[in-house]
Design a protein around this motif. Sequence first.
Motif, PDB file in Angstrom:
ATOM      1  N   MET A 279       1.817   2.528  10.559  1.00 34.27           N
ATOM      2  CA  MET A 279       1.287   3.817  11.307  1.00 34.27           C
ATOM      3  C   MET A 279       2.488   3.716  12.332  1.00 34.27           C
ATOM      4  N   MET A 280       4.050   4.648  12.161  1.00 36.58           N
ATOM      5  CA  MET A 280       5.443   4.805  12.530  1.00 36.58           C
ATOM      6  C   MET A 280       5.130   6.135  12.442  1.00 36.58           C
ATOM      7  N   VAL A 281       5.716   6.769  14.212  1.00 33.63           N
ATOM      8  CA  VAL A 281       6.663   7.493  14.258  1.00 33.63           C
ATOM      9  C   VAL A 281       7.588   7.342  14.697  1.00 33.63           C
ATOM     10  N   ILE A 282       9.008   8.286  13.815  1.00 35.47           N
ATOM     11  CA  ILE A 282       9.602   8.862  13.916  1.00 35.47           C
ATOM     12  C   ILE A 282      10.669   9.780  14.179  1.00 35.47           C
ATOM     13  N   CYS A 283      10.860   9.002  16.049  1.00 34.19           N
ATOM     14  CA  CYS A 283      11.599  10.644  16.596  1.00 34.19           C
ATOM     15  C   CYS A 283      12.579  11.149  16.876  1.00 34.19           C
ATOM     16  N   ASP A 284      12.719  12.370  17.135  1.00 32.43           N
ATOM     17  CA  ASP A 284      14.462  12.478  16.423  1.00 32.43           C
ATOM     18  C   ASP A 284      14.784  12.374  15.627  1.00 32.43           C
ATOM     19  N   ALA A 285      14.001  12.546  13.951  1.00 36.74           N
ATOM     20  CA  ALA A 285      13.983  11.694  12.943  1.00 36.74           C
ATOM     21  C   ALA A 285      15.221  12.741  12.056  1.00 36.74           C
ATOM     22  N   ASP A 286      15.586  13.395  12.715  1.00 35.63           N
ATOM     23  CA  ASP A 286      16.642  15.070  12.673  1.00 35.63           C
ATOM     24  C   ASP A 286      18.049  13.976  12.537  1.00 35.63           C
TER      25      ASP A 286
ATOM     26  N   SER B 269       0.727  -0.930   0.260  1.00 32.56           N
ATOM     27  CA  SER B 269       0.107   0.287  -0.250  1.00 32.56           C
ATOM     28  C   SER B 269       0.813   1.419   0.055  1.00 32.56           C
ATOM     29  N   GLU B 270       0.008   2.329  -0.150  1.00 37.47           N
ATOM     30  CA  GLU B 270       1.227   3.556  -0.165  1.00 37.47           C
ATOM     31  C   GLU B 270       1.161   3.930   1.034  1.00 37.47           C
ATOM     32  N   VAL B 271       2.673   4.362   1.060  1.00 32.81           N
ATOM     33  CA  VAL B 271       2.793   5.650   2.310  1.00 32.81           C
ATOM     34  C   VAL B 271       2.944   6.721   2.323  1.00 32.81           C
ATOM     35  N   SER B 272       2.273   7.339   3.548  1.00 36.45           N
ATOM     36  CA  SER B 272       1.979   9.332   2.926  1.00 36.45           C
ATOM     37  C   SER B 272       3.439   9.249   4.005  1.00 36.45           C
ATOM     38  N   THR B 273       4.111   9.931   3.936  1.00 36.60           N
ATOM     39  CA  THR B 273       5.079  10.715   5.015  1.00 36.60           C
ATOM     40  C   THR B 273       5.282  12.330   4.885  1.00 36.60           C
ATOM     41  N   VAL B 274       5.494  12.798   6.676  1.00 36.96           N
ATOM     42  CA  VAL B 274       4.659  13.782   7.035  1.00 36.96           C
ATOM     43  C   VAL B 274       5.567  14.535   7.843  1.00 36.96           C
ATOM     44  N   VAL B 275       6.629  15.519   7.615  1.00 39.28           N
ATOM     45  CA  VAL B 275       7.773  16.052   8.732  1.00 39.28           C
ATOM     46  C   VAL B 275       6.542  16.637   9.986  1.00 39.28           C
ATOM     47  N   VAL B 276       6.996  16.574  10.758  1.00 36.55           N
ATOM     48  CA  VAL B 276       6.077  17.462  12.304  1.00 36.55           C
ATOM     49  C   VAL B 276       7.550  18.090  12.481  1.00 36.55           C
TER      50      VAL B 276
ATOM     51  N   LEU C  70      15.616  15.651   5.828  1.00 39.26           N
ATOM     52  CA  LEU C  70      14.048  15.121   5.805  1.00 39.26           C
ATOM     53  C   LEU C  70      12.671  15.238   4.712  1.00 39.26           C
ATOM     54  N   SER C  71      13.071  16.451   3.763  1.00 37.51           N
ATOM     55  CA  SER C  71      11.908  17.069   2.894  1.00 37.51           C
ATOM     56  C   SER C  71      12.587  15.652   1.809  1.00 37.51           C
ATOM     57  N   GLU C  72      13.479  15.491   1.687  1.00 37.41           N
ATOM     58  CA  GLU C  72      13.972  14.922   0.630  1.00 37.41           C
ATOM     59  C   GLU C  72      13.349  13.616   0.769  1.00 37.41           C
ATOM     60  N   VAL C  73      13.243  12.246   2.290  1.00 43.41           N
ATOM     61  CA  VAL C  73      12.386  11.671   2.039  1.00 43.41           C
ATOM     62  C   VAL C  73      10.953  11.831   2.587  1.00 43.41           C
ATOM     63  N   ALA C  74      10.842  13.222   2.955  1.00 45.80           N
ATOM     64  CA  ALA C  74       8.919  12.883   2.334  1.00 45.80           C
ATOM     65  C   ALA C  74       8.255  12.885   1.026  1.00 45.80           C
ATOM     66  N   ALA C  75       9.307  13.714   0.404  1.00 51.45           N
ATOM     67  CA  ALA C  75       8.928  13.690  -1.334  1.00 51.45           C
ATOM     68  C   ALA C  75       8.893  12.479  -2.142  1.00 51.45           C
ATOM     69  N   THR C  76       9.516  11.487  -1.551  1.00 49.61           N
ATOM     70  CA  THR C  76       9.031  10.288  -2.518  1.00 49.61           C
ATOM     71  C   THR C  76      10.009   8.708  -1.885  1.00 49.61           C
ATOM     72  N   ARG C  77       9.579   7.783  -2.157  1.00 46.98           N
ATOM     73  CA  ARG C  77      10.023   6.173  -1.767  1.00 46.98           C
ATOM     74  C   ARG C  77      10.286   5.759  -2.816  1.00 46.98           C
ATOM     75  N   ASP C  78      11.321   6.773  -3.444  1.00 43.58           N
ATOM     76  CA  ASP C  78      11.775   5.679  -4.443  1.00 43.58           C
ATOM     77  C   ASP C  78      13.791   5.606  -3.881  1.00 43.58           C
ATOM     78  N   GLY C  79      13.555   4.804  -2.987  1.00 38.84           N
ATOM     79  CA  GLY C  79      15.141   4.671  -2.826  1.00 38.84           C
ATOM     80  C   GLY C  79      15.958   4.584  -3.596  1.00 38.84           C
ATOM     81  N   PHE C  80      16.027   4.821  -5.134  1.00 37.26           N
ATOM     82  CA  PHE C  80      17.232   4.733  -5.864  1.00 37.26           C
ATOM     83  C   PHE C  80      17.360   6.420  -6.108  1.00 37.26           C
ATOM     84  N   ARG C  81      16.305   7.072  -5.834  1.00 32.83           N
ATOM     85  CA  ARG C  81      16.289   8.776  -6.033  1.00 32.83           C
ATOM     86  C   ARG C  81      16.733   9.294  -4.687  1.00 32.83           C
TER      87      ARG C  81
END
Length: 754
Positions: free
Chosen positions: A621-628, A489-496, A667-678
Amino acid sequence: MSSTVTRWRTEAYQRLHAKIAAVVGDKTAKAFDKLDIRTVGDLLQHVPRRYMAGTELSDLADLQPGEEVAVLAEVARTQAHAMQGGQRGRGARGRLEAWITNGRHGRLNLTFFGQPKLIDYWEKQLHQGTRGIFAGKVGVFHDQLQLSHPDFVMLDEHGRVVGGSKANEAMAEVSRADLIGIYPATAKLRTWNIAESANLALEFFEGADDPLPASVRDRAGVLELTEAYRAVHQPRTKPEAARGLERLKFDEAFAIGLAMARRKALARSHGSVPRPRRADGLLDAFDGSLPFSLTLGQRQVSDQIFADLAQPHPMQRLLQGEVGSGKTVVAMRAMLGVIDAGGQAAFLAPTEVLATQHYQTITKMLGELATAGTLDAPEHATQVVLITGSMPAARKREALLAAASGEAGIVIGTHALLSDQVQFAELGLVVVDEQHRFGVEQRAALGAKATSQPHLLVMTATPIPRTVAMTSFGDLETSVLREIPAGRSEVSTVVVDTIAAPAWVDRAWQRIVEEVKQGRQAYVVCTRISISDVLGYDGLEVVPDDQEEAPKTPAIAVEELYGDLTQDGGPLSSIRVEMLHGRLPAEQKDDVMRRYAAGEIDVLISTTVIEVGVDVPNASMMVICDADRFGISQLHQLRGRIGRGEHPGVCLLFSSSDPMSQAAERLSEVAATRDGFRLAEADLRLRREGDVLGADQSGRRSSLRLLRVLRDQELIASAREIADGCIADDPEIEDPGLADIVDKIESPEWLERA
């Protein structure tokens, strides 16, 4: 081989590997330690970061506090301040302030302290309108950037050295050609000190023949080595310096290419038992039991692997693929094919959690085909055993016996598989998961347990850009899985932003409860186990790509967050929550993962032990604390644990980093795509390349000083092609210069393959 200079066949390599103390003296050599420069070759490879004409002023606007800098600037004005007590007697000290500028924008304050004669001398040197090179550590005083007591040399109108507090022959020598090289330096080694030392190293190397054969130089179109060093350290023009640098970069690319081509040739020269695919065996039975169809990519990669396994020389293949692309199924089919052909397979995983997860996944997928030795076992069944360092002695003895007797067709384990206790009856295939966690020597140690060289399949879920694969894994053939199996399934990613939007944090916990009430599960990931831990290691590494940007506030810890979320009235107190981390006893970790996979636990608060291999389709669902504090590849791996079933996933990246920082850009790069090669390309673009190419478990810096795999893609490809030709023409490497290159790169102090 010995690491002394007597190991080297050519005079050039003897001189390049001479200790720099023989050239610059013990005191200066010790100062070079901070720059990781210990040999003449290291020093000659330490090239200026930029070149300036004597009339070219530095940009002062971008200076940062704490930087060690060397700037070329013009004195705007000076001011001498009164002596202590207004007296000029013995022991009195004064202060001289000077302001330097580049004439456009940017201004820097210089401050000097000393006795009256020194103040007078400095004031005469630094009169208005004169130009010089000023070196020191940037500080801040009264909200202004300043250099306190900087070293400097002054230049005439032609850019030649005329004097200064540290003026010396080296700077005069360098500046005579109208170009001044500004070297990466330290407080104890200013740029002119390094220039002087480089000139001494050039004199020491002068007269040595180029170790690179003329045919290679001609094909590459590069300068002779002495000429290249001279062009880099004593250039007359910037194009000349660029040509010299091109030769030094080519040497790095060629050395890696030559070593990789040699490794590949050596692997092919070893005999290996062919393991051709056999019909109507365990593999066909497994294929027939699969509840899904293989993707086109899985079938194509499997065909490549089976073709390799049928050869009389060992397969050496790297399988890289997207998170969730089905690498484990491909590896299982390869292992079952080897079992059908009379061999055993060893599956090496980096952590006990991951090894256990693979054991559970593989036995579950095999079902009754993994029940050999029982009364109801099918005809082609085999045994699967797990060997880890912490398992009970009785179970370990049983597993060791099954491996040694050949009853176990698949032996899964951690580094424990490398111990002398573990023996195999007929090891035919070694599968290494998350290959970047294991070195060449560790893979070789496992291969040494076979009577003949086993086939090798190494896997990574971290996509590797082509140029990195060419440099770091060029001894392996590469297969790529890009296609994601159906059902994901699709996974949406949001930076908080936890500082700007704290209400989103509360909403995240509410959303987890909502997901659980709909029958789903969730992960919460932290960087640390307890509040007493520093940012670091728990089975899998947590290292921010730009450590200088790592947030200064303490990262949240698993135990701390668990207590906050599950206490009476806590946001998750109404649902079933457990902790998982590397310090738990193996049995407890296994029990937690089993219950989570079975749906008996709603939320796991965990460290990165769930980064790879954990497969719970119900987790949404996943929450990644201190993702930076995580790198791009880790965030991509972690996110890959959700959306593995029919339910869409949501990944929230908690961050307190500056929105303009490199951490926020990651974090913006990760939120923008799920393409691992990109993302792999973005990772390489943002990270220090040493981390990508050379960081192993010991944290040693990469040996690549000049090469940049994105910028120098064409050079790397060209050098690899030339290296392949050299090995084809001289498979035994009888040319002494080429032999020295291979010896150097194969030495542990040069290239650390993690």
